[in-house]
Design a protein around this motif. Structure first.
Motif, PDB file in Angstrom:
ATOM      1  N   LEU A 145     123.209  62.761 109.827  1.00 21.78           N
ATOM      2  CA  LEU A 145     123.904  62.988 108.561  1.00 21.78           C
ATOM      3  C   LEU A 145     122.918  63.280 107.435  1.00 21.78           C
ATOM      4  O   LEU A 145     123.198  64.055 106.526  1.00 21.78           O
ATOM      5  N   MET A 146     121.750  62.661 107.534  1.00 21.04           N
ATOM      6  CA  MET A 146     120.694  62.882 106.553  1.00 21.04           C
ATOM      7  C   MET A 146     120.318  64.370 106.519  1.00 21.04           C
ATOM      8  O   MET A 146     120.104  64.954 105.469  1.00 21.04           O
ATOM      9  N   ARG A 147     120.305  64.959 107.689  1.00 21.34           N
ATOM     10  CA  ARG A 147     119.939  66.363 107.822  1.00 21.34           C
ATOM     11  C   ARG A 147     120.959  67.271 107.118  1.00 21.34           C
ATOM     12  O   ARG A 147     120.635  68.377 106.698  1.00 21.34           O
ATOM     13  N   GLU A 148     122.183  66.807 107.015  1.00 24.29           N
ATOM     14  CA  GLU A 148     123.239  67.627 106.404  1.00 24.29           C
ATOM     15  C   GLU A 148     123.178  67.605 104.877  1.00 24.29           C
ATOM     16  O   GLU A 148     123.942  68.290 104.211  1.00 24.29           O
ATOM     17  N   GLY A 149     122.336  66.754 104.323  1.00 26.13           N
ATOM     18  CA  GLY A 149     122.156  66.748 102.870  1.00 26.13           C
ATOM     19  C   GLY A 149     122.984  65.689 102.168  1.00 26.13           C
ATOM     20  O   GLY A 149     123.967  65.185 102.703  1.00 26.13           O
ATOM     21  N   GLU A 150     122.573  65.392 100.934  1.00 24.80           N
ATOM     22  CA  GLU A 150     123.185  64.293 100.175  1.00 24.80           C
ATOM     23  C   GLU A 150     124.572  64.625  99.652  1.00 24.80           C
ATOM     24  O   GLU A 150     125.382  63.728  99.417  1.00 24.80           O
ATOM     25  N   GLU A 151     124.810  65.934  99.436  1.00 25.97           N
ATOM     26  CA  GLU A 151     126.061  66.310  98.767  1.00 25.97           C
ATOM     27  C   GLU A 151     127.300  65.773  99.469  1.00 25.97           C
ATOM     28  O   GLU A 151     128.234  65.296  98.843  1.00 25.97           O
ATOM     29  N   LEU A 152     127.247  65.854 100.805  1.00 29.49           N
ATOM     30  CA  LEU A 152     128.409  65.417 101.595  1.00 29.49           C
ATOM     31  C   LEU A 152     128.674  63.923 101.424  1.00 29.49           C
ATOM     32  O   LEU A 152     129.786  63.449 101.573  1.00 29.49           O
ATOM     33  N   VAL A 153     127.623  63.183 101.133  1.00 30.22           N
ATOM     34  CA  VAL A 153     127.800  61.751 100.881  1.00 30.22           C
ATOM     35  C   VAL A 153     128.273  61.556  99.444  1.00 30.22           C
ATOM     36  O   VAL A 153     129.239  60.840  99.176  1.00 30.22           O
ATOM     37  N   LYS A 154     127.597  62.242  98.549  1.00 32.94           N
ATOM     38  CA  LYS A 154     127.820  61.981  97.119  1.00 32.94           C
ATOM     39  C   LYS A 154     129.195  62.386  96.629  1.00 32.94           C
ATOM     40  O   LYS A 154     129.657  61.895  95.603  1.00 32.94           O
ATOM     41  N   TYR A 209     119.799  53.443 102.520  1.00 32.12           N
ATOM     42  CA  TYR A 209     119.799  52.506 101.393  1.00 32.12           C
ATOM     43  C   TYR A 209     120.082  53.224 100.066  1.00 32.12           C
ATOM     44  O   TYR A 209     120.973  52.847  99.314  1.00 32.12           O
ATOM     45  N   ASP A 210     119.311  54.309  99.822  1.00 30.36           N
ATOM     46  CA  ASP A 210     119.391  54.964  98.510  1.00 30.36           C
ATOM     47  C   ASP A 210     120.635  55.830  98.366  1.00 30.36           C
ATOM     48  O   ASP A 210     121.305  55.780  97.346  1.00 30.36           O
ATOM     49  N   VAL A 211     120.916  56.641  99.386  1.00 26.21           N
ATOM     50  CA  VAL A 211     121.997  57.620  99.238  1.00 26.21           C
ATOM     51  C   VAL A 211     123.344  56.995  99.596  1.00 26.21           C
ATOM     52  O   VAL A 211     124.263  56.996  98.794  1.00 26.21           O
ATOM     53  N   VAL A 212     123.443  56.435 100.796  1.00 30.44           N
ATOM     54  CA  VAL A 212     124.742  55.863 101.199  1.00 30.44           C
ATOM     55  C   VAL A 212     125.042  54.606 100.377  1.00 30.44           C
ATOM     56  O   VAL A 212     126.137  54.435  99.850  1.00 30.44           O
ATOM     57  N   GLY A 213     124.052  53.747 100.252  1.00 27.23           N
ATOM     58  CA  GLY A 213     124.281  52.454  99.590  1.00 27.23           C
ATOM     59  C   GLY A 213     123.977  52.451  98.108  1.00 27.23           C
ATOM     60  O   GLY A 213     124.119  51.422  97.442  1.00 27.23           O
ATOM     61  N   GLU A 214     123.561  53.606  97.582  1.00 26.88           N
ATOM     62  CA  GLU A 214     123.232  53.735  96.154  1.00 26.88           C
ATOM     63  C   GLU A 214     122.354  52.591  95.664  1.00 26.88           C
ATOM     64  O   GLU A 214     122.564  52.022  94.594  1.00 26.88           O
ATOM     65  N   ARG A 253     122.143  49.575  96.242  1.00 22.58           N
ATOM     66  CA  ARG A 253     122.714  48.269  95.855  1.00 22.58           C
ATOM     67  C   ARG A 253     123.141  47.418  97.050  1.00 22.58           C
ATOM     68  O   ARG A 253     123.508  46.260  96.896  1.00 22.58           O
ATOM     69  N   LEU A 254     123.106  47.973  98.273  1.00 21.87           N
ATOM     70  CA  LEU A 254     123.659  47.238  99.414  1.00 21.87           C
ATOM     71  C   LEU A 254     122.578  46.775 100.388  1.00 21.87           C
ATOM     72  O   LEU A 254     121.689  47.540 100.737  1.00 21.87           O
ATOM     73  N   PRO A 255     122.676  45.532 100.822  1.00 19.82           N
ATOM     74  CA  PRO A 255     121.722  45.081 101.839  1.00 19.82           C
ATOM     75  C   PRO A 255     121.953  45.836 103.155  1.00 19.82           C
ATOM     76  O   PRO A 255     123.094  46.135 103.512  1.00 19.82           O
ATOM     77  N   ILE A 256     120.853  46.140 103.840  1.00 24.31           N
ATOM     78  CA  ILE A 256     120.960  46.739 105.176  1.00 24.31           C
ATOM     79  C   ILE A 256     120.598  45.673 106.198  1.00 24.31           C
ATOM     80  O   ILE A 256     119.532  45.057 106.104  1.00 24.31           O
ATOM     81  N   VAL A 257     121.476  45.469 107.175  1.00 25.54           N
ATOM     82  CA  VAL A 257     121.137  44.538 108.251  1.00 25.54           C
ATOM     83  C   VAL A 257     120.819  45.348 109.507  1.00 25.54           C
ATOM     84  O   VAL A 257     121.670  46.021 110.069  1.00 25.54           O
ATOM     85  N   ASP A 258     119.552  45.328 109.880  1.00 28.03           N
ATOM     86  CA  ASP A 258     119.095  46.027 111.089  1.00 28.03           C
ATOM     87  C   ASP A 258     119.121  44.986 112.205  1.00 28.03           C
ATOM     88  O   ASP A 258     118.363  44.022 112.180  1.00 28.03           O
ATOM     89  N   THR A 259     120.006  45.184 113.162  1.00 26.52           N
ATOM     90  CA  THR A 259     120.278  44.139 114.157  1.00 26.52           C
ATOM     91  C   THR A 259     119.656  44.488 115.501  1.00 26.52           C
ATOM     92  O   THR A 259     120.069  45.445 116.152  1.00 26.52           O
ATOM     93  N   TRP A 260     118.684  43.724 115.908  1.00 25.11           N
ATOM     94  CA  TRP A 260     118.098  43.946 117.242  1.00 25.11           C
ATOM     95  C   TRP A 260     118.760  43.007 118.250  1.00 25.11           C
ATOM     96  O   TRP A 260     118.815  41.795 118.037  1.00 25.11           O
ATOM     97  N   TRP A 261     119.230  43.591 119.328  1.00 21.46           N
ATOM     98  CA  TRP A 261     119.796  42.823 120.448  1.00 21.46           C
ATOM     99  C   TRP A 261     119.992  43.765 121.611  1.00 21.46           C
ATOM    100  O   TRP A 261     119.576  44.914 121.551  1.00 21.46           O
ATOM    101  N   GLN A 262     120.612  43.307 122.674  1.00 21.43           N
ATOM    102  CA  GLN A 262     120.732  44.101 123.900  1.00 21.43           C
ATOM    103  C   GLN A 262     122.022  43.739 124.637  1.00 21.43           C
ATOM    104  O   GLN A 262     122.585  42.660 124.399  1.00 21.43           O
ATOM    105  N   THR A 263     122.406  44.589 125.585  1.00 19.31           N
ATOM    106  CA  THR A 263     123.546  44.267 126.448  1.00 19.31           C
ATOM    107  C   THR A 263     123.350  42.864 127.022  1.00 19.31           C
ATOM    108  O   THR A 263     124.280  42.058 127.074  1.00 19.31           O
ATOM    109  N   GLU A 264     122.140  42.573 127.450  1.00 18.06           N
ATOM    110  CA  GLU A 264     121.854  41.306 128.118  1.00 18.06           C
ATOM    111  C   GLU A 264     121.885  40.117 127.164  1.00 18.06           C
ATOM    112  O   GLU A 264     122.097  38.985 127.599  1.00 18.06           O
TER     113      GLU A 264
END
Ligand code: PRX
Length: 648
Positions: free
Chosen positions: A364-373, A399-404, A406-417
């Protein structure tokens, strides 16, 4: 450095918010007194019989066992539905957003969900499905996927979801290995306006050897297209549920009774049936979902994964519904009808928590900010990421474009197992850093092992292991417990080996660097090199094949295969296309090779082992980093491959 740390937003507070001091205290308790900690955590569920035995585990491969809440009894569907009915009966449990924005969306309340689940559970029982029987689920992303899982859980049947993008052969492999009695499927799925022939795939799968265990195919009418019908075997879901009562006595399950099998790729052989059980899994899925997403009663929660993966199990169905949340199920794709669809859906349903994969963010980043904004996204509160390491550039755009900003990002590491989150920031407690999954969840004890097999102290890098059991961990590989122990507990005896590499920084933050085994992570999906190779050598013109991953801008990793033809066969563009199509047919479109290079021979050691390290470097176009090639049986093979490397 400071600009790379994103503090907890000021004033961030809700009923389930955990702050930094609380995190520190709870984490300490969870590792120092796991029994006390998890006994309390288990109280979030409704038990027929409360557990008194909490943790009973041993990671020593010679005497391995994992039992959590072992004398407890509960039912997952009761926890995900019944206990909410008194207070949340009219609350939306599932919001469904169809493939096309022109098709009306649906809202299903907890009461309606209860009715649908109970009717299907009764119908399954009427068909003879009993506790412990396996049920294969091969459905599109529609509410019935959740209904099917919960109906199985209600009667104690073990579900095995097969991703709708998998081929008939992959369906057949999973039916055979799990000896499933019933398949639940749909006439067709829909993705980006294209039809996916699910029932026809099932028909083809059931023609394959070893699938006779299937007695009934339950078909849900979704697109309404004509489909082939086998009298006696095929039944319509609407027919078998029509006259069933809307109440179904739930099976009393022991905490350690199996809940589901989910196949996933490893470095060797065919995909493994990772088996999860009932109590520990649900406690941790629910707890993590609440804590990491800082859940609030009126949240509209949306995880964009497919229910065919573990993310869909734990964080579309079980975690959210156990917490009485509203979970959004999306049938479509981010780019249809255009690349602003995600944000349109966020605005349409006022989504507050949005959880997706780095590969989607990069696309989505590749498609540019306009589509988000052009969309509002004001409803959003939290953003999440899962499936592969998120590169800092994509993290910042999210963070900057989608979350403007202001929003925390939770990067979640885990696995099927692992069944549930293992390393992820609790948003009220842990400042984030772009690209780091940050700190372990309660009870999770990660460690790094260096090349000498020693634990890394402080900051450093190594292979990621987990030193003690956690409630949601997989219990076995279905039908092959030894393979489970060999795969996960033998590389570093006494510890769970994740298959990932990681770095720990001076603040104790974890940075996952990716798989260190022969698993390729393509757009967040695990594909084993062994699976690709075995698909290729099934083709009559292929003598030998080797598959490796390479860095790919959008997918994280792409698939690069080397193919040696049988004597007398000549490489050609047509054959190349045929082999790529063959892999898609055997495994499914997600395994499509990006590049196929003809290899007159493969680099092998004198004992005949393929040197993948060298093949990876050639694929990455790094011929100066091949390292020592003197141990090869025929070093000249490498020169040819370097010279003829696929030009990208
Ligand atoms: O390599 C890690 C990567 O995905 C693998 C697990 O894949 P799977 O079992 O299909 O489950 C995917 C959804 C949990 C891991 O071994 N991975 C998953 N999440 C992350 C990740 N790598 C880095 N950061 C993540 N947040």
């Amino acid at each position: 450095m400071s600009q790379n740390i994103y503090p907890v937003p000021e004033g961030f507070a809700g009923p389930n918010t955990i702050n930094a001091e609380q995190y520190a205290a709870l984490y300490a308790e969870s590792v120092d007194s796991p029994e006390t900690f998890w006994a309390k955590a288990a109280e979030r569920l409704e038990w027929f019989k409360k557990p008194t035995q909490i943790k009973d585990t041993n990671f020593d491969p010679k005497n391995f066992y994992t039992r959590w809440f072992a004398d407890g009894e509960l039912n997952v569907s009761v926890n995900c539905i019944d206990r909410h009915l008194a207070t949340r009966g009219d609350k939306t449990a599932i919001l469904w957003e169809p493939d096309s924005p022109d098709t009306p969306s649906q809202a299903i309340t907890y009461r309606q969900l209860s009715e649908r689940v109970n009717k299907l559970a009764n119908a399954l029982r009427t068909l003879g499905v009993q506790k412990g029987d396996r049920v294969t689920v091969y459905l599109p992303m529609i509410p019935d996927a959740a209904v099917a899982l919960l109906a199985c859980a209600r009667i104690g049947a073990i579900h095995n979801v097969v991703f709708g993008g998998f081929s008939p052969t992959s369906v057949a492999d999973r039916v055979r290995d799990s000896a499933a009695k019933v398949i639940i499927t749909a006439d067709e799925g829909l993705r980006a306006g294209r039809k996916v022939p699910l029932k026809a795939n099932v028909d083809a799968a059931l023609q394959q050897e070893g699938t006779q265990s299937i007695e009934k195919v339950i078909v849900l009418q979704h697109t309404g297209s004509d489909i082939a019908w086998q009298e006696g075997r095929d039944v319509w879901l609407h027919d078998i549920t029509a006259s069933e009562p809307a109440e179904c006595e739930p099976e009393r399950m022991n905490a350690e009774d199996p809940l589901f099998i989910l196949y996933t790729s490893g470095s060797t052989g065919k995909p493994k049936g990772v088996l999860h059980t009932t109590g520990g899994y649900l406690v941790q899925a629910a707890y993590t979902h609440e804590a990491i997403f800082d859940l609030r009663e009126d949240d509209i929660y949306w995880c964009t994964a497919d229910v065919g993966w573990v993310t869909g199990h734990s964080y579309i169905v079980y975690g959210p519904l156990a917490n009485g949340a509203t979970t959004l199920i999306f049938e479509g794709v981010p780019s249809y009808p255009d690349a602003s669809r995600f944000w349109q859906v966020v605005d349409k349903h006022l989504v507050t928590i949005f959880y997706t994969a780095p590969t989607a963010i990069r696309a989505l980043m590749r498609e540019g900010e306009e589509l988000v904004k052009k969309t509002s996204r004001k409803s959003l509160r939290i953003l999440g990421s899962v499936g592969e390491p998120i590169n800092p550039e994509a993290w910042r755009w999210y963070y900057d474009v989608v979350g403007e900003s202001r929003l925390p990002i939770v990067d979640t590491w885990w696995q099927t197992e692992t069944g549930a989150f293992m390393i992820a920031p609790i948003p009220g407690a842990i400042p984030t850093k772009p690209g780091s999954a940050t700190k372990p969840f309660f009870g999770v004890q990660p460690a790094l092992v260096n090349a000498e097999g020693e634990f890394v102290q402080g900051a450093g890098e190594g292979n990621l292991v987990i030193t003690d059991s956690w409630p949601a961990q997989a219990r076995t590989v279905y039908g092959d417990h030894q393979r489970f122990i060999d795969t996960y507990f033998s590389a570093y005896p006494g510890y769970y080996f994740t298959g990932d590499g990681a770095r720990r920084d001076e603040d104790g933050y974890y940075w996952i660097t990716g798989r260190v085994d022969d698993v390729i992570n393509v757009s967040g999906h695990r594909i084993g090199t062994a699976e690709l190779e075995s698909a290729l050598v099934q083709h009559p013109k292929v003598a030998e094949a080797a598959a490796v991953g390479f860095n790919h801008d959008l997918k994280g990793q792409g698939i690069y295969v080397y193919v040696t033809l049988v004597a007398g066969e000549e490489p050609s563009n047509e054959l190349q296309k045929e082999l790529v199509a063959h892999v898609r047919k055997v495994i499914g479109p997600i395994a499509t090779p990006d590049f196929l290079q003809w290899a007159p021979a493969l680099p092998k050691t004198r004992s005949g082992k393929i040197m993948r390290r060298i093949l990876r470097k050639i694929a990455e176009n790094a011929p100066d980093q091949l390292g020592d090639t003197s141990t090869l049986a025929d070093p000249s093979v490498v020169d040819t491959l370097v010279k003829e490397r696929h030009l990208t």
